[in-house]
Design an enzyme around this catalytic site. Sequence first.
Site, PDB file in Angstrom:
ATOM      1  N   ASN A   1     121.237 -16.980   4.602  1.00 29.83           N
ATOM      2  CA  ASN A   1     121.316 -16.998   6.126  1.00 29.83           C
ATOM      3  C   ASN A   1     122.451 -16.185   6.823  1.00 29.83           C
ATOM      4  OD1 ASN A   1     120.999 -20.566   5.786  1.00 29.83           O
ATOM      5  ND2 ASN A   1     119.530 -19.146   6.258  1.00 29.83           N
TER       6      ASN A   1
ATOM      7  N   ASP B   1     115.270 -28.210   7.813  1.00 29.99           N
ATOM      8  CA  ASP B   1     114.417 -27.102   8.255  1.00 29.99           C
ATOM      9  C   ASP B   1     114.217 -27.479   9.680  1.00 29.99           C
ATOM     10  OD1 ASP B   1     114.011 -24.536   8.792  1.00 29.99           O
ATOM     11  OD2 ASP B   1     111.893 -24.677   7.594  1.00 29.99           O
TER      12      ASP B   1
END
Length: 250
Positions: free
Chosen positions: A74, A26
């Site tokens: 996503n 991330d």
Amino acid sequence: MTDMIKTNDTAGQAVRLPRHIAIIMDGNGRWATRRGLPRTAGHKAGAETFRRIATYCKNIGIQYLTVYAFSTENWKRSADEVGAIMALLKKYLLEAVDTMERDHIRLHFLGDMSPISPELRALARETDEITEHLSIDDFQANVCLNYGGRDEILRAVRQFAADCAAGERTPEELDDALFSSYLDTRGIPDPDLIIRPSGELRLSNFLLWQCAYSEFYFTDALWPDFDEAELDRAIAAYQKRDRRFGGVKK
Ligand code: FPP
């Protein structure tokens, strides 16, 4: 000295390394934005960090590294960003096809590959075939692609229910081990250590079944800045943990 990875304790006994490390990669977007770059530049840098950390894991004797590359959620990102991530995966897969046999690196994908492009799926099949020829003791990188922990559990439940309906299974025989064999991670030990960089303190649908007794490590470093020293710190923290798996200390 406190953050060094130990391989031996003071009595010379081997100190455990995590067998399986899982990482939520991330912070790519923030890394790029802070530099005035497009988010896709962050993913490019993040993919290089993956290569570097996978090499380091292999060299220090970690057996499995699992990374969260693209979640079932996503797809909500812009077509440009999704396309850039898929293009990076293709680039690294093409490279892997040429090098994994030489470097003894097994590569495996976790997730529902059905909405992934036929080209990437064919490449993933190719890497799976190469992996089958490598030793089970070789280092294995698992890339989570269109992966979500809930989706993985639902797909497993659907398949188990279908097997019951077909008379191949009975509900009574279902236990931890049998259920695990229906998951994408079948045959892979649960992660010992889950790392999330970028300062976020959540799991984001990652390895929900498998993390039952994992140790967690969070750091503020953004994924493209995550390096070998960061991994050493995470492993050193893990080595100080007292893992009881629900039991009591002997
Ligand atoms: C999370 O950061 C990262 C992703 C959703 C993509 C990760 C993909 C790669 C590193 C590229 C391909 C991978 C391999 C294994 C070659 P973010 O974009 O959510 O960052 P932010 O929270 O700062 O916006």
